[in-house]
Design a protein around this motif. Sequence first.
Motif, short mmCIF file in Angstrom:
data_model
loop_
_atom_site.label_atom_id
_atom_site.label_comp_id
_atom_site.label_asym_id
_atom_site.label_seq_id
_atom_site.Cartn_x
_atom_site.Cartn_y
_atom_site.Cartn_z
N ASN A 55 55.27 43.62 37.14
CA ASN A 55 55.12 43.58 35.55
C ASN A 55 53.72 44.23 35.60
N GLU A 56 53.02 44.71 36.44
CA GLU A 56 51.61 45.33 36.27
C GLU A 56 51.86 46.68 35.69
N THR A 57 51.30 46.73 34.40
CA THR A 57 51.43 48.17 33.69
C THR A 57 50.26 49.33 34.17
N SER A 58 49.13 48.93 34.80
CA SER A 58 47.99 49.58 35.07
C SER A 58 48.52 50.49 36.29
N LYS A 59 48.68 51.70 36.14
CA LYS A 59 48.79 52.75 37.21
C LYS A 59 47.75 52.81 38.13
N THR A 60 46.59 52.94 37.52
CA THR A 60 45.13 52.76 38.35
C THR A 60 45.48 51.48 39.52
N LEU A 61 45.66 50.26 39.04
CA LEU A 61 45.80 49.08 40.03
C LEU A 61 46.70 49.50 41.06
N ARG A 62 47.90 49.95 40.66
CA ARG A 62 48.90 50.02 41.44
C ARG A 62 48.89 51.10 42.54
N ALA A 63 48.03 52.15 42.06
CA ALA A 63 47.74 53.27 43.06
C ALA A 63 46.55 52.77 43.94
N LEU A 94 39.42 46.15 45.35
CA LEU A 94 40.35 45.67 44.43
C LEU A 94 39.90 45.02 43.40
N THR A 95 39.20 43.80 43.99
CA THR A 95 38.50 42.85 43.01
C THR A 95 37.64 43.65 41.92
N ILE A 96 36.63 44.53 42.32
CA ILE A 96 35.86 45.44 41.54
C ILE A 96 36.76 45.97 40.37
N ILE A 97 37.73 46.73 40.85
CA ILE A 97 38.62 47.65 40.12
C ILE A 97 39.44 46.89 39.03
N SER A 98 39.91 45.79 39.44
CA SER A 98 40.63 45.11 38.42
C SER A 98 39.68 44.07 37.55
N ASP A 107 42.52 38.19 29.85
CA ASP A 107 43.75 37.30 30.49
C ASP A 107 43.23 36.77 31.90
N LEU A 108 42.71 35.69 31.95
CA LEU A 108 42.41 35.20 33.59
C LEU A 108 43.43 35.09 34.18
N GLN A 109 44.39 34.58 33.75
CA GLN A 109 45.83 34.23 34.62
C GLN A 109 46.23 35.85 35.41
N ARG A 110 46.33 36.71 34.52
CA ARG A 110 46.76 38.01 34.94
C ARG A 110 45.75 38.54 36.15
N MET A 111 44.30 38.29 35.73
CA MET A 111 43.34 38.50 36.74
C MET A 111 43.26 37.95 38.05
N GLY A 112 43.59 36.67 37.81
CA GLY A 112 43.67 35.92 39.20
C GLY A 112 44.95 36.18 39.76
N LYS A 113 45.85 36.44 39.23
CA LYS A 113 47.41 36.55 39.94
C LYS A 113 47.27 37.91 40.61
N PHE A 114 46.40 38.95 40.01
CA PHE A 114 46.49 40.44 40.68
C PHE A 114 45.39 40.05 42.02
N GLN A 115 44.54 39.31 42.08
CA GLN A 115 43.68 39.31 43.26
C GLN A 115 44.49 38.35 44.31
#
Length: 277
Positions: A55-63, A94-98, A107-115
């Motif tokens: 469900n992550e829409t950011s192509k930058t994060l996925r790449a 990845l932490t810095i980029i996100s 959206d702290l939940q999204r940030m935490g889940k990504f990490q």
Amino acid sequence: MTTWKSFLTRAASALVALAIIFALYYFLKIPGLKIIIAFAVALSVWELLGILFKNETSKTLRAAFFILSFFVFAVSTMALNLGAIVYAISLILLTIISLLKLHNTGDLQRMGKFQANAALGLMYVGLLPSFAFRLLDQEQGIFWFIYLLAVVFAGDTMAYAFGVLFGKHKVMPSVSPKKTWEGSLGGILGSVVAGTICWKYLLPEFSGYFIVGLAAVSGYVGQFGDFFESLLKRVAEVKDSGKIMPGHGGVLDRIDGVLFASPVVLLGVVILSHLLS
């Protein structure tokens, strides 16, 4: 009938994969096997993107995750300690980029889940496969690599057969509804048989007790690789990691047990080499 058809499809798919592996080894030797491992890792990283970051829409994060995962794997095959350092730095990146990308959303939940997913993913498809890669660099590495695959795949096949024939008691129904204790015991038996055959024909100079015991332990640990990937897919609500292998799903569906078993086997080989030196 459906079970039999599924078995034939799985068998045919596995035979094609084995033929590719054999051809690469025949023509390119050890480098050929390293190529197939690297290719499998690249596919696994791509597939894991669809599970962890569905469900992550950011192509930058996925790449960023894809590139850094493969980088962790590549460096870890050259120097394990350096690989651990790169793992940490990659996770920090990845932490810095996100943080830079997501801080405006609030959206702290999204940030935490990504990490959490990034840390898990980097380890799963970046660090773990490097152990199978490094196994090939050990003395008689090709035999140990065959041993690893034989122990995991024989365990997987026997677990499936015992589960279908005798399975009654579920192990973790909320994670993997079809897996049973009877299937798990059959899987360990399959791993032990495969380990025994490998000891007799490939590694006869080593202690049979050690080789067979390592097969039982690594085979059992490999089963949890299957459970772990099932957990990831259930959380992400996807059936398979991919579609490249008919009857199996994605590459990750096929090598999940190998990923968990490989550091166990490599540790066993290192211990054995120290005992004999």
